[in-house]
Design an enzyme around this catalytic site. Structure first.
Site, short mmCIF file in Angstrom:
data_model
loop_
_atom_site.label_atom_id
_atom_site.label_comp_id
_atom_site.label_asym_id
_atom_site.label_seq_id
_atom_site.Cartn_x
_atom_site.Cartn_y
_atom_site.Cartn_z
CB ILE A 4 -0.99 0.06 1.19
CG1 ILE A 4 -0.27 -0.09 2.54
CG2 ILE A 4 -2.10 -0.97 1.04
CD1 ILE A 4 -1.13 0.27 3.75
CB ALA A 56 -3.11 -3.43 3.74
CB THR A 101 -8.47 -2.51 16.08
OG1 THR A 101 -8.55 -3.22 17.30
CG2 THR A 101 -7.32 -1.51 16.21
CG ASP A 102 -11.87 -3.65 20.23
OD1 ASP A 102 -10.72 -3.98 19.88
OD2 ASP A 102 -12.67 -4.44 20.80
CD GLU A 103 -5.93 -4.93 20.32
OE1 GLU A 103 -4.78 -4.53 20.57
OE2 GLU A 103 -6.21 -6.13 20.17
CE1 TYR A 117 -3.07 -4.05 14.72
CE2 TYR A 117 -4.20 -4.23 16.83
CZ TYR A 117 -4.24 -4.21 15.45
OH TYR A 117 -5.44 -4.33 14.80
CB SER A 118 -3.50 -0.51 20.07
OG SER A 118 -2.65 -0.39 21.18
CB ALA A 119 0.69 3.11 19.45
CE LYS A 135 -5.73 -0.89 12.28
NZ LYS A 135 -5.85 -1.17 10.81
CG ASN A 179 -8.42 -14.02 26.84
OD1 ASN A 179 -9.24 -13.56 26.04
ND2 ASN A 179 -7.29 -13.39 27.15
N PRO A 239 3.20 -8.48 27.93
CG PRO A 239 5.43 -8.05 27.36
CD PRO A 239 4.28 -8.95 27.03
P1 NAD Z 1 -4.12 -10.20 8.85
O1 NAD Z 1 -2.82 -10.00 9.53
O2 NAD Z 1 -4.73 -11.56 8.83
O3 NAD Z 1 -4.00 -9.75 7.33
C1 NAD Z 1 -3.37 -8.56 6.93
C2 NAD Z 1 -3.18 -8.60 5.41
O4 NAD Z 1 -2.55 -7.38 5.01
C3 NAD Z 1 -2.27 -9.75 4.94
O5 NAD Z 1 -2.83 -10.39 3.83
C4 NAD Z 1 -0.98 -9.05 4.57
O6 NAD Z 1 -0.26 -9.70 3.55
C5 NAD Z 1 -1.49 -7.67 4.12
N1 NAD Z 1 -0.48 -6.62 4.25
C6 NAD Z 1 0.33 -6.36 5.32
N2 NAD Z 1 1.12 -5.31 5.05
C7 NAD Z 1 0.79 -4.87 3.81
C8 NAD Z 1 1.23 -3.79 3.00
N3 NAD Z 1 2.19 -2.96 3.41
N4 NAD Z 1 0.66 -3.63 1.81
C9 NAD Z 1 -0.32 -4.48 1.36
N5 NAD Z 1 -0.76 -5.51 2.08
C10 NAD Z 1 -0.22 -5.70 3.30
O7 NAD Z 1 -5.10 -9.14 9.50
P2 NAD Z 1 -6.67 -9.24 9.77
O8 NAD Z 1 -6.89 -9.89 11.08
O9 NAD Z 1 -7.34 -9.75 8.57
O10 NAD Z 1 -7.02 -7.69 9.96
C11 NAD Z 1 -7.36 -6.88 8.85
C12 NAD Z 1 -7.59 -5.46 9.33
O11 NAD Z 1 -8.62 -5.45 10.30
C13 NAD Z 1 -6.37 -4.84 10.02
O12 NAD Z 1 -6.31 -3.50 9.64
C14 NAD Z 1 -6.67 -4.97 11.50
O13 NAD Z 1 -6.05 -3.95 12.22
C15 NAD Z 1 -8.17 -4.83 11.50
N6 NAD Z 1 -8.88 -5.50 12.60
C16 NAD Z 1 -8.64 -6.82 12.87
C17 NAD Z 1 -9.38 -7.46 13.87
C18 NAD Z 1 -9.17 -8.92 14.20
O14 NAD Z 1 -9.74 -9.41 15.18
N7 NAD Z 1 -8.38 -9.68 13.44
C19 NAD Z 1 -10.34 -6.74 14.58
C20 NAD Z 1 -10.55 -5.39 14.28
C21 NAD Z 1 -9.82 -4.80 13.27
O1 DAU Z 2 -9.70 -6.21 19.49
C1 DAU Z 2 -9.41 -6.30 18.12
C2 DAU Z 2 -8.04 -6.91 17.94
O2 DAU Z 2 -8.19 -8.30 18.22
C3 DAU Z 2 -7.47 -6.72 16.54
O3 DAU Z 2 -7.24 -5.35 16.34
C4 DAU Z 2 -6.15 -7.48 16.38
O4 DAU Z 2 -5.68 -7.36 15.06
C5 DAU Z 2 -6.41 -8.93 16.71
O5 DAU Z 2 -5.19 -9.66 16.64
C6 DAU Z 2 -7.02 -9.06 18.09
O6 DAU Z 2 -6.07 -8.67 19.12
P1 DAU Z 2 -5.92 -9.48 20.48
O7 DAU Z 2 -4.59 -9.20 21.04
O8 DAU Z 2 -7.10 -9.28 21.35
O9 DAU Z 2 -6.00 -10.98 19.87
P2 DAU Z 2 -5.20 -12.32 20.22
O10 DAU Z 2 -5.92 -13.42 19.52
O11 DAU Z 2 -3.75 -12.18 19.99
O12 DAU Z 2 -5.44 -12.48 21.78
C7 DAU Z 2 -6.75 -12.55 22.32
C8 DAU Z 2 -6.61 -12.67 23.82
O13 DAU Z 2 -6.05 -13.95 24.13
C9 DAU Z 2 -5.67 -11.65 24.41
O14 DAU Z 2 -6.17 -11.25 25.67
C10 DAU Z 2 -4.36 -12.40 24.60
C11 DAU Z 2 -4.83 -13.83 24.84
N1 DAU Z 2 -3.91 -14.88 24.34
C12 DAU Z 2 -3.49 -14.81 23.06
C13 DAU Z 2 -2.64 -15.77 22.55
C14 DAU Z 2 -2.14 -15.70 21.13
C15 DAU Z 2 -3.54 -15.93 25.18
O15 DAU Z 2 -3.95 -16.01 26.34
N2 DAU Z 2 -2.69 -16.88 24.68
C16 DAU Z 2 -2.21 -16.84 23.40
O16 DAU Z 2 -1.41 -17.74 23.02
#
Ligand code: NAD
Ligand code: DAU
Length: 355
Positions: free
Chosen positions: A58, A80, A132-134, A158-160, A162, A257, A291
């Protein structure tokens, strides 16, 4: 047509698949194919003329400008990002590059394209930023859920990153009039979820007879939404959202969790019992906490429900059952994503995390 970024990742791929299942409008899918991007997620679209996949960043302004000029999309949906909190703790650099610099370059390239559009195309164009809500930080146990006006208090790299991207999107609307929409969603789960995140990691580890690593006391709360409901919310915001507005998206499904892990174990006990007759629960191990771990997220989704008449179709019970079924039925996909790089990540994040 529309341009989707990050459409080979978890949510982006679900979005592209759902979009093309419901509409005939072509999707240009721009994805850098980082470790999280996977062409296999889109395998069912092979040969489909309505899906144009482009591998690229991007932040590559020349590439994006060329795509915009050649295809003249009516909208961009920006998925992305670097998305995993634990990876951002081990190495924030990629998060700054893609989530902040990449989003900035994308906005800047779009500004050049959009400002030269003719009246109607200019007015109808939309840039939808998926966030994201983070960004809102952590809630205490009884505090009200995040509304769209909640103060930004990001706590991880990450959240900073975003949060910074959200601010840039906002600034491009206020300063240049770019027609933007921002969505802030809670934790997604469902098909194609990369097994570095809680739910798919627990399913994959359980089936492999490995330990189920729960961080800290397992009492951190997340608000879970089935990925296809996130996709339907995004389609609705794109269709009817007011330019410049923010929409929180969530499933009203707050769960600690440890409850999530117990639910996954119970479903696996039912659907693919261990050969020794014991429960998968016996594989749970409490490990050193993340952390800066945020204690609780909760989304107040009243605005999108009230103004755009959107509601999730799945409850947590129906969504998690579908998800566990999907992983059981897609063991080839699971095997293919467990590359050497994936195993290195597990070692980096989990080795030395004392029980
Ligand atoms: P993901 O990590 O599974 O996928 C990210 C995709 O972006 C990948 O296909 C990667 O190849 C592509 N990408 C990374 N850097 C890129 C770049 N510089 N240019 C083009 N493509 C690039 O992420 P996800 O879980 O599908 O999340 C998608 C979006 O939704 C993110 O912006 C994330 O912050 C947001 N989001 C995720 C969640 C969640 O629970 N997973 C919740 C709320 C918001
Ligand atoms: O809230 C939205 C966010 O949710 C998105 O913006 C992020 O992209 C997405 O990754 C997700 O973030 P979390 O940090 O909440 O997701 P994760 O699945 O990494 O962790 C969920 C919870 O589980 C968190 O409190 C940490 C805990 N965890 C996670 C892993 C990977 C564990 O206890 N053990 C683990 O091994």
């Amino acid at each position: 047509m529309i341009l989707v970024t990050g459409g080979a990742g978890f949510i982006g791929a679900n979005f592209v698949l759902d979009w093309l299942a419901q509409a005939s409008e072509t999707v240009i899918n721009l994805d850098a194919l980082t470790y999280a991007g996977n062409r296999e997620n889109l395998a069912s679209l092979d040969g489909d003329q309505r899906h144009l996949f482009v591998q690229g960043d991007i932040g590559d302004s020349a590439l994006v400008a060329d795509l915009l000029a050649r295809h003249q999309p009516r909208a961009i949906i920006n998925f992305a990002a670097e998305s995993h909190v634990d990876r951002s703790i081990h190495g924030p650099e990629d998060f700054i590059q893609t989530n902040i610099v990449g989003t900035f370059r994308l906005l800047e390239t779009l500004r050049g394209y959009w400002s030269n559009l003719q009246d109607e195309a200019k007015q109808n164009f939309r840039f939808l930023h998926v966030s994201t809500d983070e960004v809102y930080g952590s809630l205490t146990k009884d505090a009200p859920a995040f509304t769209e006006t909640h103060r930004y208090e990001p706590n991880s790299p990450y959240s900073a990153s975003k949060a910074a991207s959200d601010h840039l999107v906002r600034a491009y609307y206020h300063t240049y009039g770019l027609p933007v929409l921002t969505t802030n969603c809670s934790n997604n789960y469902g098909p194609y979820h990369f097994p570095e995140k809680l739910i798919p990691l627990m399913i994959v580890n359980a089936l492999a007879g490995k330990s189920l690593p729960v961080y800290g006391d397992g009492q951190q709360i997340r608000d879970w939404l089935y990925v296809k409901d996130h996709c339907s919310a995004i389609r609705r915001v794109l269709e009817a959202g007011t330019v410049g507005e923010v929409y929180n998206i969530g499933g009203w499904n707050e769960k600690p969790n440890i409850d999530i892990v117990h639910t996954v174990c119970a479903l696996l006990d039912e659907l693919r019992a261990r050969t020794d007759g014991h429960s998968y629960r016996e594989q749970i191990t409490y490990v050193t906490d993340r952390p800066g771990h945020d204690r609780r997220y909760a989304i107040d989704a009243s605005k999108i429900e009230r103004e755009l008449d959107w509601k999730p179709a799945e409850t947590f019970d129906t969504g998690i059952r579908k998800t566990v079924h999907w992983y059981l039925e897609n063991q080839d996909w699971v095997a293919n994503v467990q590359s050497g790089a994936y195993r290195e990540w597990l070692e980096k994040n989990y080795t030395g995390r004392s029980a």
